[in-house]
Design an enzyme around this catalytic site. Structure first.
Site, PDB file in Angstrom:
ATOM      1  N   TYR A   1       0.949  -1.105  -0.053  1.00 62.04           N
ATOM      2  CA  TYR A   1       0.013  -0.020   0.175  1.00 62.04           C
ATOM      3  C   TYR A   1       0.721   1.341  -0.091  1.00 62.04           C
ATOM      4  O   TYR A   1       0.502   2.237  -0.801  1.00 62.04           O
ATOM      5  CB  TYR A   1      -0.917   0.134   1.299  1.00 62.04           C
ATOM      6  CG  TYR A   1      -2.091  -0.943   1.171  1.00 62.04           C
ATOM      7  CD1 TYR A   1      -3.209  -0.626   0.525  1.00 62.04           C
ATOM      8  CD2 TYR A   1      -1.837  -2.422   1.756  1.00 62.04           C
ATOM      9  CE1 TYR A   1      -4.053  -1.747   0.539  1.00 62.04           C
ATOM     10  CE2 TYR A   1      -2.691  -3.335   1.694  1.00 62.04           C
ATOM     11  CZ  TYR A   1      -3.976  -2.957   1.194  1.00 62.04           C
ATOM     12  OH  TYR A   1      -4.997  -3.951   1.164  1.00 62.04           O
TER      13      TYR A   1
ATOM     14  N   ASN B   1     -12.818  -0.395  -5.389  1.00 58.97           N
ATOM     15  CA  ASN B   1     -12.734  -1.040  -6.889  1.00 58.97           C
ATOM     16  C   ASN B   1     -13.780  -1.741  -7.250  1.00 58.97           C
ATOM     17  O   ASN B   1     -14.314  -2.635  -6.705  1.00 58.97           O
ATOM     18  CB  ASN B   1     -11.461  -1.925  -6.891  1.00 58.97           C
ATOM     19  CG  ASN B   1     -11.159  -2.475  -8.082  1.00 58.97           C
ATOM     20  OD1 ASN B   1     -11.566  -1.932  -9.244  1.00 58.97           O
ATOM     21  ND2 ASN B   1     -10.476  -3.754  -8.140  1.00 58.97           N
TER      22      ASN B   1
ATOM     23  N   GLU C   1      -1.147 -16.325 -10.190  1.00 58.70           N
ATOM     24  CA  GLU C   1      -0.268 -15.301 -11.111  1.00 58.70           C
ATOM     25  C   GLU C   1       1.083 -15.773 -10.689  1.00 58.70           C
ATOM     26  O   GLU C   1       2.006 -15.161 -11.299  1.00 58.70           O
ATOM     27  CB  GLU C   1      -0.646 -14.099 -10.699  1.00 58.70           C
ATOM     28  CG  GLU C   1      -1.817 -13.658 -11.073  1.00 58.70           C
ATOM     29  CD  GLU C   1      -2.310 -12.166 -10.834  1.00 58.70           C
ATOM     30  OE1 GLU C   1      -1.379 -11.368 -10.256  1.00 58.70           O
ATOM     31  OE2 GLU C   1      -3.459 -11.806 -10.874  1.00 58.70           O
TER      32      GLU C   1
ATOM     33  N   CYS D   1      -6.648  -5.249  -7.557  1.00 59.30           N
ATOM     34  CA  CYS D   1      -6.660  -4.920  -6.115  1.00 59.30           C
ATOM     35  C   CYS D   1      -6.079  -6.125  -5.235  1.00 59.30           C
ATOM     36  O   CYS D   1      -5.465  -5.937  -4.066  1.00 59.30           O
ATOM     37  CB  CYS D   1      -7.749  -4.437  -5.686  1.00 59.30           C
ATOM     38  SG  CYS D   1      -9.330  -5.336  -5.542  1.00 59.30           S
ATOM     39  N   HIS D   2      -6.263  -7.210  -5.786  1.00 57.99           N
ATOM     40  CA  HIS D   2      -5.744  -8.501  -5.066  1.00 57.99           C
ATOM     41  C   HIS D   2      -4.061  -8.429  -4.965  1.00 57.99           C
ATOM     42  O   HIS D   2      -3.415  -9.139  -4.040  1.00 57.99           O
ATOM     43  CB  HIS D   2      -6.097  -9.871  -5.643  1.00 57.99           C
ATOM     44  CG  HIS D   2      -5.713  -9.893  -7.151  1.00 57.99           C
ATOM     45  ND1 HIS D   2      -6.287  -9.422  -8.150  1.00 57.99           N
ATOM     46  CD2 HIS D   2      -4.692 -10.590  -7.644  1.00 57.99           C
ATOM     47  CE1 HIS D   2      -5.621  -9.609  -9.317  1.00 57.99           C
ATOM     48  NE2 HIS D   2      -4.769 -10.328  -9.130  1.00 57.99           N
TER      49      HIS D   2
END
Length: 281
Positions: A217, A240, A277, A248-249
């Protein structure tokens, strides 16, 4: 909806007459609504008239609307086109923005069904079912990405961003090409306030934090030129509207903790996406 059945009558005090308003062919053909544009000094009365008129049209029946107004005169208003569509599907009404009415799609994916809302210009929202949580989340790679239904039939020509989103989702879950080679579908400009910090966060995150990477963040706040705005970044993430598109993850805490996802109710989904990912093992 029959064009000839749409009309409204306005009582004009002192005249003993009613002014009948009827939409022209062009008003009804695609929009399903017509409304009133006030002249200077008539905003309040005209607003009341417009609401009654739209309510009559929305009922889709022959209906006359009469109202008394102390100062409204026939020459105080005129018909104009309004980019609204009659919500014949009450559970999923069309939303209008500056770029046209929206369409709603249900899409199957390995992480469950996603609801996509798009206008002709760009995406408005993409998200999972509201009842989904850590307890009932059951990912399945064998589920293909495909459109299950759409609220209003379209061949893909009007709502191109929606079809671009489907193609992007297929590539994201199948990893059929080098990540990032399929361009992100455009987001509609109406979903964020131009020049706001939230808008800047939403633009920066997908541009600078690609597939396979994560960011804290604090670092994201620095990239948005406000190093002390960690809490504001967190607020932007919670607001979001475009799951996966605005990733946002991929935003985690400075110490390496993953942090909460969807206010802590879908943390297992965040873990699954980061594993998918390759961010965590």
């Amino acid at each position: 909806m029959a064009q000839g059945k749409l009309k409204a009558k306005v009582q004009v005090p002192g005249k003993g007459k009613q002014k009948s308003l009827r939409p022209t062919k062009n008003h009804v053909l695609r929009k399903g609504h017509f409304t009133i544009k006030p002249k200077k000094g008539k905003e309040l009365e005209t607003f009341k008239l417009r609401k009654n008129l739209e309510r009559a049209i929305n009922t889709n029946i022959e209906h006359d609307v009469s109202m008394k107004a102390s100062s409204i005169q026939p020459q105080s208003f005129k018909l104009i086109k309004k980019d609204l569509t009659m919500p014949s599907h009450k559970s999923h009404p069309k939303i209008s923005c500056l770029y046209g009415p929206t369409n709603t799609y249900m899409i199957s994916t390995p992480v469950g069904e996603l609801q996509l809302v798009s206008c002709p210009k760009g995406l408005h929202s993409l998200g999972q079912h509201s009842d989904l949580n850590d307890e009932n989340f059951r990912p399945d790679y064998s589920v293909p990405v495909e459109v299950l239904s759409q609220l209003y039939q379209d061949n893909g020509y009007v709502y191109k961003p929606a079809m671009q989103c489907v193609d992007w989702l297929k590539d994201y879950f199948n990893k059929s090409s080098e990540p990032g080679t399929v361009p992100l579908p455009p987001a509609c400009l109406s979903i964020s306030k131009k020049g706001s910090f939230t808008s800047k966060v939403w633009q920066t995150l997908p541009q600078l934090v690609p597939f396979g990477q994560s960011i804290s963040y604090g670092r994201l706040a620095e990239l948005c030129d406000n190093p002390k705005a960690c809490r504001a970044v967190g607020h932007a993430m919670s607001e979001n509207p475009l799951m996966l598109i605005m990733p946002c993850h991929r935003v985690i805490q400075t110490g390496g903790n993953l942090g909460n996802y969807h206010k802590g109710t879908r943390n297992s989904i965040k873990v699954w996406l980061l594993k998918h990912e390759g961010n965590i093992h």
